[in-house]
Design an enzyme around this catalytic site. Sequence first.
Site, PDB file in Angstrom:
ATOM      1  NE  ARG A  52      -1.992  -1.105   3.773  1.00 12.69           N
ATOM      2  CZ  ARG A  52      -3.293  -1.307   3.548  1.00 12.69           C
ATOM      3  NH1 ARG A  52      -4.053  -0.285   3.211  1.00 12.69           N
ATOM      4  NH2 ARG A  52      -3.826  -2.500   3.668  1.00 12.69           N
ATOM      5  CB  SER A 110      -2.887  -7.053   6.446  1.00 15.87           C
ATOM      6  OG  SER A 110      -2.389  -5.976   7.194  1.00 15.87           O
ATOM      7  CD  GLU A 115       0.746  -7.615   8.201  1.00 18.12           C
ATOM      8  OE1 GLU A 115       1.868  -7.713   8.734  1.00 18.12           O
ATOM      9  OE2 GLU A 115       0.295  -6.568   7.748  1.00 18.12           O
ATOM     10  CD  GLN A 117       6.684  -6.632   6.922  1.00 20.24           C
ATOM     11  OE1 GLN A 117       6.040  -7.507   6.357  1.00 20.24           O
ATOM     12  NE2 GLN A 117       7.820  -6.181   6.439  1.00 20.24           N
ATOM     13  CB  ALA A 191      16.501 -27.570  -0.860  1.00 18.76           C
ATOM     14  N   GLY A 192      12.811 -27.686  -0.869  1.00 19.70           N
ATOM     15  CA  GLY A 192      11.678 -26.945  -1.433  1.00 19.70           C
ATOM     16  C   GLY A 192      11.532 -25.595  -0.754  1.00 19.70           C
ATOM     17  CE  LYS A 569     -27.185 -12.039  40.495  1.00 16.52           C
ATOM     18  NZ  LYS A 569     -28.579 -12.527  40.556  1.00 16.52           N
ATOM     19  CE  LYS A 622     -27.143  -7.858  41.550  1.00 18.89           C
ATOM     20  NZ  LYS A 622     -28.396  -8.612  41.684  1.00 18.89           N
TER      21      LYS A 622
END
Length: 697
Positions: A52, A110, A115, A117, A191-192, A569, A622
């Site tokens: 943004r 967001s 999130e 950040q 290692a994906g 109450k 109350k």
Amino acid sequence: MHIVVVGLSHKTAPVEIREKLAIPESRMGEALSRLCSYQGVREGVLLSTCNRVEVYAVVDEIESGYGRVQDFLADAHLSLSSEQLTPHLYWQEGDRAISHLFRVASSLDSMIVGESQILGQIKEAFEVALTHKATGIILNKVMKKAISVAKRVRTETKISEMAVSVSYAAVELAKKIFSDLSEKTVLLVGAGEMAKLAAKHFIANGVRHVRVTTRNPQHAQELANRFGGTAVAFEDFREDMASADIVLVSTGAAHYLVSEDDVQHSVKQRMNRPMFLIDISVPRNIDPAVRHVDNAFLFDIDDLKTRVERNRGERLNEAEKAEKMVVDEVGTVRQWLQSLEVTPTIVALRARIDEIKRAELDKTLGRLSNLSETDRALVEAMASSIANKLIHNTMRETSLAPQDFIYPLFVVEGRDRKEEIASMPGQFRLSVDLLVKEASEVAALGISAIILFGIPDRKDDRGSSGFDPNGIVQRAVKAVKDQVPGLMVVTDVCIDEYTDHGHCGIVKDGRILNDETLECLRAMARTHALAGADMVAPSDMMDGRVAAIRSELDQAGFPELPIMAYAAKFASCFYAPFRDAAFSSPQFGDRQSYQMDPANRREALREIALDVEEGADIIMVKPALPYLDIIAAARAQMLLPVAAYQVSGEYSMIKAAANAGWLDESRAMMESLLSIKRAGANLILTYFAKDAARLLR
């Protein structure tokens, strides 16, 4: 002065537009100076993130202000024409602009709700604006409030606690198996991208030991160096699994790399210590039969996605609570802004009153030339006191009025019967004929409502006189509505005053029978409605009572009759004088099993929310004074009116202290009522209603 926001976000513009409009940190100061140089732009804050770009500004005029801010955005980015930019922009002003800022800061706007950040980015944007003196009194207040609101949302909701990414869901599940990850070891097989992201999350959550294996030894070493870990030869990883608490597999293999026997062997080597296995490969690389191995916990990609979807739904539920907080906090800022508008008027009023006071004093003292210096000083002091009180009342943020009060009354059988309640000085049990006279006096004082508590001559184990169509409260309602039609009559719906054991529910073998009690409450509410009650107020704290009463009233032809629920109450010692007044003390045990623990704030808010869901029209807390925080939280989180009951013990405590000469009764009374109103109560049930109304008049 008007607050506006003009901007675009991931919701309105593609990334190729957002990246062109983005303002680099190195140019932020220059951009702020240029923004505030536009005619009619008084203050400004620039928020520029990957999702943004927004301008928050204080402008002299709304329409021209929008134009100036749009010109600023277009002039700053010559690669975008106004025609290209305008379709992606949104404009908000006033409450909507403030609400937008609060929602952005709270991550409600967001891409991923919850999130964290964005709050840091809002803080940075505000700090930069402060550094470059681009903000003033208005944006300073509003930006600080936005940060405060965001912190409140994160503290009072669970909006940020549930994983909404597959990689973080793996960490969340691991925490359920190992409460502390600090000494755990993770083995990455493959290692994906998701595996690498999950590894980052594990390290961020305290994992200290990372072992990495891939078919390419060089790649494995590079990843191990990246994570500060150890590379493992691919052909040896099955033996190495025994050293890992968490095994995360993400390869492109078309077959199972880890079998049930492999895991059984590892768990045995681990002396049956738990082992968490995550398979985010497609096709799967861990044999599903691993689920049969004791102390081995296997989750595949579908398991993680299911959890993510469930968490996403939970976050949306929490977001609804956060939206209510935003609405309430916007109202707070609106009041502050209105006070800014009023301040010059108050200053002028102060000057004018001082001018009139001086002129009148000069005129009066001129005619009273024979007064001594002491007497002249007294006259001047009196004039100043009158002027100060006039000004003081115009500047009060919170004020009381007789219509804020509901006056509790106790009604008994008989005629011409008036019995003072020893533990509640100034309060009486009244027969119906005298109660009508009291109601007339209450109405004449401007008090808008009374609430009736019946004290029958006959009591039994079901409280049946409480739902007798010709019962004491039913007859009192008819009489008051006949003689004082303009006064609202509220009725207490609870059987404790009518039972011979003093409990709020039907009792069998020492236990409260919830569902059987609901039937009594339904009947009581129906007979009160038929008698002419304007509102019913269930105070029993049985589960499901609001829904049961709402259903009964609807079926009986009273769908519009409101319910004021005793939603929070608490099990309080402050009820003792009431129980003396109503002869309703429990004959055995106590009411703590169905009233609330004074220590539990969150439970109180949950109970309030349940009553709202069941159809309550007004929610009540109350007692009042010991639970001002609950009143404030209820007002902040719920959209319904909030009532508070200043109970008998609160009343008698002030009366006793005043009688002993320790307190000024009138001041203590008004201060306590004002604090309840200030906390957020729209209505106050109080035995001080008549005394307070007289003072307010």
